[in-house]
Design a protein around this motif. Sequence first.
Motif, short mmCIF file in Angstrom:
data_model
loop_
_atom_site.label_atom_id
_atom_site.label_comp_id
_atom_site.label_asym_id
_atom_site.label_seq_id
_atom_site.Cartn_x
_atom_site.Cartn_y
_atom_site.Cartn_z
N LEU A 421 13.44 5.52 -16.54
CA LEU A 421 14.61 6.15 -15.94
C LEU A 421 15.60 5.16 -15.36
O LEU A 421 16.79 5.45 -15.25
CB LEU A 421 14.17 7.13 -14.84
CG LEU A 421 13.82 8.55 -15.29
CD1 LEU A 421 12.59 8.57 -16.18
CD2 LEU A 421 13.59 9.45 -14.07
N CYS A 422 15.11 3.96 -14.99
CA CYS A 422 16.00 3.03 -14.28
C CYS A 422 16.28 1.74 -15.04
O CYS A 422 17.05 0.90 -14.57
CB CYS A 422 15.41 2.68 -12.91
SG CYS A 422 13.94 1.61 -12.97
N GLY A 423 15.68 1.54 -16.21
CA GLY A 423 15.90 0.30 -16.93
C GLY A 423 15.05 -0.83 -16.38
O GLY A 423 14.21 -0.62 -15.50
N ARG A 424 15.29 -2.05 -16.89
CA ARG A 424 14.40 -3.16 -16.56
C ARG A 424 15.14 -4.44 -16.18
O ARG A 424 14.63 -5.52 -16.37
CB ARG A 424 13.43 -3.41 -17.72
CG ARG A 424 12.47 -2.24 -17.93
CD ARG A 424 11.77 -2.35 -19.26
NE ARG A 424 10.85 -1.24 -19.45
CZ ARG A 424 11.20 -0.02 -19.86
NH1 ARG A 424 12.47 0.26 -20.09
NH2 ARG A 424 10.30 0.92 -20.03
N GLY A 425 16.34 -4.31 -15.66
CA GLY A 425 17.03 -5.47 -15.14
C GLY A 425 16.56 -5.77 -13.73
O GLY A 425 15.47 -5.38 -13.32
N VAL A 426 17.38 -6.45 -12.98
CA VAL A 426 17.10 -6.63 -11.55
C VAL A 426 17.22 -5.27 -10.89
O VAL A 426 18.18 -4.53 -11.11
CB VAL A 426 18.10 -7.63 -10.91
CG1 VAL A 426 17.90 -7.69 -9.40
CG2 VAL A 426 17.92 -9.01 -11.53
N ARG A 427 16.24 -4.91 -10.07
CA ARG A 427 16.23 -3.60 -9.41
C ARG A 427 15.97 -3.77 -7.92
O ARG A 427 15.10 -4.57 -7.53
CB ARG A 427 15.15 -2.70 -10.00
CG ARG A 427 15.45 -2.17 -11.40
CD ARG A 427 14.20 -1.97 -12.21
NE ARG A 427 13.63 -3.25 -12.60
CZ ARG A 427 12.38 -3.40 -13.05
NH1 ARG A 427 11.58 -2.38 -13.15
NH2 ARG A 427 11.95 -4.61 -13.38
#
Length: 519
Positions: A421-427
């Motif tokens: 749901l949120c992707g995989r970059g910097v979070r």
Amino acid sequence: MNVDVIIVGLGPTGATLAALLGQRGVRVAAFDRLPDLYPLPRAIGLDHEVMRIMQELGIAEKIQKHTAPYRPSEYRGMEGQLIKRLDMAPPPYRLGWAPNYVFDQPAFEGIIRTRLSELATVQVHLETEVTAQGQDAGGAWIDVRVRGEEPTTRATGRYLVACDGGASPIRTRLGIPLEDLHFHEPWLVVDVLVNEDKLDNLPQTQVQYCEAGRPSTFVVLPGNHRRWEIMLLPGESLSPEFSESELWPLLERWIRPEDGKLWRAAAYRFHGLLASRWREGRILLAGDAAHMTPPFMAQGMVQGLRDAQNLAWKLDRVLSGSSPASLLDSYGEERRPHVVETTLTAIELGRVICERDPELARRRDERLLAEQGGQVRTVFRQNMIPPLRHGLIAPDAPGAGSLVPQPRVRASGLEGRLDDLCGRGVRVMVLGELDAAVETQLLGLLASCGGTLIQVGSTKQTRTPSLHVEELEAVMAPWLASLGQSVVIARPDNYVYGTAQTPAEAIPLLQRLLQSLTT
């Protein structure tokens, strides 16, 4: 042929790296000497970190069909008594997947190869031998000979990653020595497809027979596949060829020839070795080319896939100009000490199993039981895997270097694992509500790196650029509470850069990460 990244070796590490890069749009050329994937099982264990990587590639559910839960490991002493027990932690699963699995390696690799064929920027070249490699200020190159053809052709790229196995011709030509962790034990590995009516006669869990006369291991694998690992005694051959007349007597304690079909047998010397350096300018080592781990924690293949995950996002940033080439130095700074620590733990388990002196083995049994207060306690396997302790982390922050949890969540009517749901970059993940001014500052910083701000457990109904999620199983909140923190900053490879007690305190922490990535 000119690409961004050349990968030599298309085993699990090379194929996974090619897929992670290709999914990011990086131009990749991958070369392998075999005409197809190796058709027999070698690795038998993977973990939740691997499944999370497969999830990133969009193939985790396909992989899961070829797995089974990794059953508890019972260590049996000289008198057959239980002396040690390993198992996986119960649900809810912190990373969104069961901590440990057994699996069918040929099927696993086949699914990754299929994914590669779907990626427009990835070229795969089979039956090719790399005869030379080199580099200059602008890039790296290899000379390649196609099987059956005499002339070589040259492929060029900005970087070259050697995933060409433990013997690694590229590492050898570079003159990179191997560091010896002082574990070299000869073992025979035998895979058998056992008849259905005989499966109930065998142990129903993994067993380490820590018997001085002939240490051995029994592993339950998917379906009717069972594996025996049997220590070879002094004077016994390490020949690659074992006849059935030699193999069946070693298995007669458990099964006889009429009880199943021999699938594969191979002798190995289990090693603990790793390359002294993992980067030589524009050439990097990964997987078995960089390290070899004995199998007592089922971490050999897993270590290579961690290499691929660590390297993929860093190469992507360097190639795009978002980070300087010096970011690649953090690859070896992070992965090499992690591999050393994990391998030494595997070696420690191996020494428990491999003791050949009967008196020392009996003392070992007594010592292990005494250390547990006379009653065997279950150790969770994943608690034996260390965090990152070096490199691109904020070492003073609680939880830095560990893996960020992945709860199952609900957001805007959608349900699923958080990464999807949120992707995989910097979070940046925050528990509860955010002050509007702090939210604006965090979003501004994250915009510079394509990152995401996630509010976990927020009840705010207004629409904001943040992702608001509700945990369906409490994973993130209890983990942060155990650290005394409310905010976590995660890297693209799911490792924790740092944590903070308040969102305001996370702002300078995020600024430090972004500065490290760009200067």
